[in-house]
Design an enzyme around this catalytic site. Sequence first.
Site, PDB file in Angstrom:
ATOM      1  N   LYS A 321       4.829  -5.044  -4.033  1.00  0.00           N
ATOM      2  CA  LYS A 321       3.868  -5.591  -4.993  1.00  0.00           C
ATOM      3  C   LYS A 321       2.494  -4.985  -4.690  1.00  0.00           C
ATOM      4  O   LYS A 321       1.974  -5.122  -3.586  1.00  0.00           O
ATOM      5  CB  LYS A 321       3.797  -7.117  -4.888  1.00  0.00           C
ATOM      6  CG  LYS A 321       2.992  -7.763  -5.997  1.00  0.00           C
ATOM      7  CD  LYS A 321       3.041  -9.284  -5.876  1.00  0.00           C
ATOM      8  CE  LYS A 321       2.353  -9.915  -7.070  1.00  0.00           C
ATOM      9  NZ  LYS A 321       0.951  -9.535  -7.201  1.00  0.00           N
ATOM     10  N   GLU A 488       0.570  -6.789  -0.595  1.00  0.00           N
ATOM     11  CA  GLU A 488       0.582  -7.986  -1.424  1.00  0.00           C
ATOM     12  C   GLU A 488       1.889  -8.762  -1.316  1.00  0.00           C
ATOM     13  O   GLU A 488       1.908  -9.970  -1.421  1.00  0.00           O
ATOM     14  CB  GLU A 488       0.383  -7.590  -2.895  1.00  0.00           C
ATOM     15  CG  GLU A 488      -1.048  -7.441  -3.295  1.00  0.00           C
ATOM     16  CD  GLU A 488      -1.652  -8.777  -3.704  1.00  0.00           C
ATOM     17  OE1 GLU A 488      -1.439  -9.209  -4.835  1.00  0.00           O
ATOM     18  OE2 GLU A 488      -2.322  -9.374  -2.863  1.00  0.00           O
TER      19      GLU A 488
END
Length: 1008
Positions: A321, A488
């Site tokens: 991510k 992330e």
Amino acid sequence: MDSDPIVNPEASQKPPIETEEDLDEKYPNRPHNHSPTLPFHELFLSLFNPLSEIKKKPPGPPAVRRKAGRHGQSNANLNPFERRRDIIERFIARWRKEVGDDIYPAFRLILPDKDRDRAMYGIKEKVIGKMLVKIMKIDKNSEDALSLLNWKLPGQSAATRMAGDFAGRCYDVLSKRPMRTEVGDMSIEEANEKLEKLSAASKESEQTPILAEFYRRMNPEELMWLIRIILRQMKVGATERTFFDVWHPDAENLYSISSSLRRVCWELHDPNIRLEAEDRGITLMQCFQPQLAQFQMHSLERMIARMKPTEEDPIFWIEEKLDGERMQLHMESDSSIPGGKRFCFWSRKAKDYTYLYGNGIYDENGALTRHLKDAFADGVDSIILDGEMVTWDPEQDAPVPFGTLKTAALSEQRNPFAQGQRPVLRVFDILYLNGRDLTKYTLRDRRNALQKTIKPVHRRFEIHPYQEATNTAEIEAALRTVVAEASEGLVLKNPRSPYRLNERHDDWMKVKPEYMTEFGESLDLIVIGGYYGSGHRGGALASFLCGLRADDVHSSQGKSQTKCYSFCKVGGGFNASDYANIRHRTDGKWIDWNPKKPPTAYIELAGGDSQYERPDMWIKPEDSVVLSVKAASVTVSDMFRIGLTLRFPRFKRLRSDKDWSSSLSVQEFLDLKSNVEQERKEKQFNVDDSRRKRLKRTTKKPLAIAGYDADAEVKYVGPSGHIFDGLNFFIMTESGAPQKKSKAELEQLVKSNGGKFYQTHTAAPNTICVADRRTVKVASLQKGNQINIIRPSWILDCIKQNEIDTGLSDFLLPQEPRHLFFAVEEKQAEAELNVDQFKDSYTRDITVDELKDLLNQMSKTELEPIDPTETAEALDTYIQERVNSGHELPTGYLFNGLTIYFHHKSSNSTDEADSSKMNATEMEQKYRLFLASNTASFAGASVVSTLDDPSITHVIVDPHCSAEELSSIRMSWTSKKRKKLPHLVTTEWIEECWTQRTVLDEERYQAR
């Protein structure tokens, strides 16, 4: 997501002004209204206020759906969803009848956040407050002026009570002024024209006269809603999906593929004309609403199951991510421009970033397109790509977390060949190719097409990689990798799925590391400041400035002084009980922050006189509380005093056992940070060294990384955490029962869980002595009769309990008699309080064997009779003490002590039990009383079945109970000559008490 301001000429960000001729050419079949638009005030009288009223009321039991309100009848019998639809349908029907088929002028004001054709106004609450003070000609130091400029702060007067609601506070102040009381005569069309001028104005001197005209021609309520429209913060209780669904059955689909409110209104003005099949897909050079990833579930196994794996195809994909901005790129061949390719870029919120990244190969302002000359395979004439724009640092050869994406893009515009930070587009999907919509194809097929059409440009334009996986072990291993890289998180994707426009679907699912780092579980920070919230948190401190102790600070007299440096701002993870506890412990100790006289003797902020992250209130460290805060990682920041801060800080729990002197200091934090970095380097070195050694072996052995082997099975390599932080141990013997551990193994367990161990009990203060058998060392300590000796089982139980219950991380189990090898009388008495009469622990999960022993012991023990009265009184006292200390009243105790009779009025049907013979209203009323009765029983009330019961305190009736039946109930009381009459209230009293979690005054809910 990047949130840096764009220091770019304002004109480049505003859409070009379109004339009527332009619009007629672009939309030749657009509708035209036959009459002037409705007055502006009709929006809130007919739409906003009725919708807001439904939002304020708690949802009742599901009602039988009826079409009553749509044919001129009352809509009181509809459930909230149907009532909202009914209000919207009435407004739209009236518009079609009195104005015409072009509802775009109204929808622009009803859904201002979806109107992409009007530029942002560039003004927020404080600027509007300043302009209103100037327009009303009031003293900027007056109470009203200060309440507008400091709109988040609470107060006592009527104008300052609505803390956190800027528009509401404006209404309070405006309603005092000598302006019009009746609604104004401004039409919706006029309001739109003036808002266009307001959005085009770039200076406060140009914006103020426009707002002044609104002030002259509108009453306070009109202005309140106008301000909400300008701020694009409507929150009327109905989403755009409801409005779209009422307007046209294809409206939501068209908005998903176009992000254009204007197209929805103009192309779908006739609900009987449906979109053609070819018009339902995405269009080149037209922004669409992208697919979003579903939020993480608690179980990885459950997430994998949602990917619908099969025996033939059990694979799902794992992608990293990215920490950037979602971006869609459109490209088409165009021989009319240099380079032969035209580009457009849009963000997830449909903001046009073409001016920033470029509209062509030779666009001088293009921070990206100038590098894309050879980025597409031959034969690619048109394409739509979905990806993430991230900031890349060439020196580190890594993405920049919390990146300055727009700043990097502007720097790239000015100097495209510099070696500084730059924007990089990571593409993970292709949705359109050479005139064909690919959204219906599977992700696997789309990725194959992407690989064949894109020629990556190193560190400019790249295809985002993925890995195939089939089990949770691979997810966990990938998570550990992204945690180590401060990323992330992950996104799991179903390769068998189509692309779902404007949906959050299980085919894409986020997996965030959830603070799985060395800094994640043990930062005990002191609160030094507070910030007022907005919305439902308005009027109270909603987030807190936390600091680190500066131990080396001394006053001018040479005395040690309480002082803290700002470190991070924490606003997430709190619930109502947490706020109540903090408020209870700090009540009366908060002080208003005075920027002219900052409390530098107690608190130091970053920025010197600029006072970065300045709080609304401050508190002396010795009067404050300690919060346990978890975070993803530590990052550099000049906004806080020590030059570092936490990334994604989140409140974990209140450390009521600690004060400011035992909170984390600057030096302790720096030591912790240094140790973590050193451990990370050592781990990296060990991995590299193991790889080198493996080359010498003739038989290859699978590489184990982060505790996982090459097989699917996950191997647990040992507990680690922070439960023993700050504790010192002197371990004298190995562990015998129930689990054998050597002395060295016990010492490593202590160390890996944050504790320190020594080889003598005098080496450190408050040392915990541990032994499981009597040795010479143990015997010598016992002779003094002043030292407690704990068994190793306490260490093992603490670690085990924290593994079982992750919600109690860092929780030290109270010591029980079974944990004591030798103890003084006071310690023994204290340990006895942590178990019941059968030695069953109050805090620890026991084993199966322990449970068997307990049950055997209980069967042999004659229990003393329990006095129900004493038990009830003890429970009452305990609950009252918890409520007084800020805890919420337990839901099962809400109606304790009340006796309630639920009155079911007689049915028109001859057979009341036969629901098929009851009309819809009777069914709803019966269900509502049934639900209220269950709620009351669950919440501790005694529910009786006869009205003759003398202990009845409340009689509950349906809101539609007739006057005759109410009179009959009251007559029965008179005949019984009750000393105290019960409260006669409607079911709304039960419902509202349950919603508010407190017993409310019955007067407002009396049955009449």
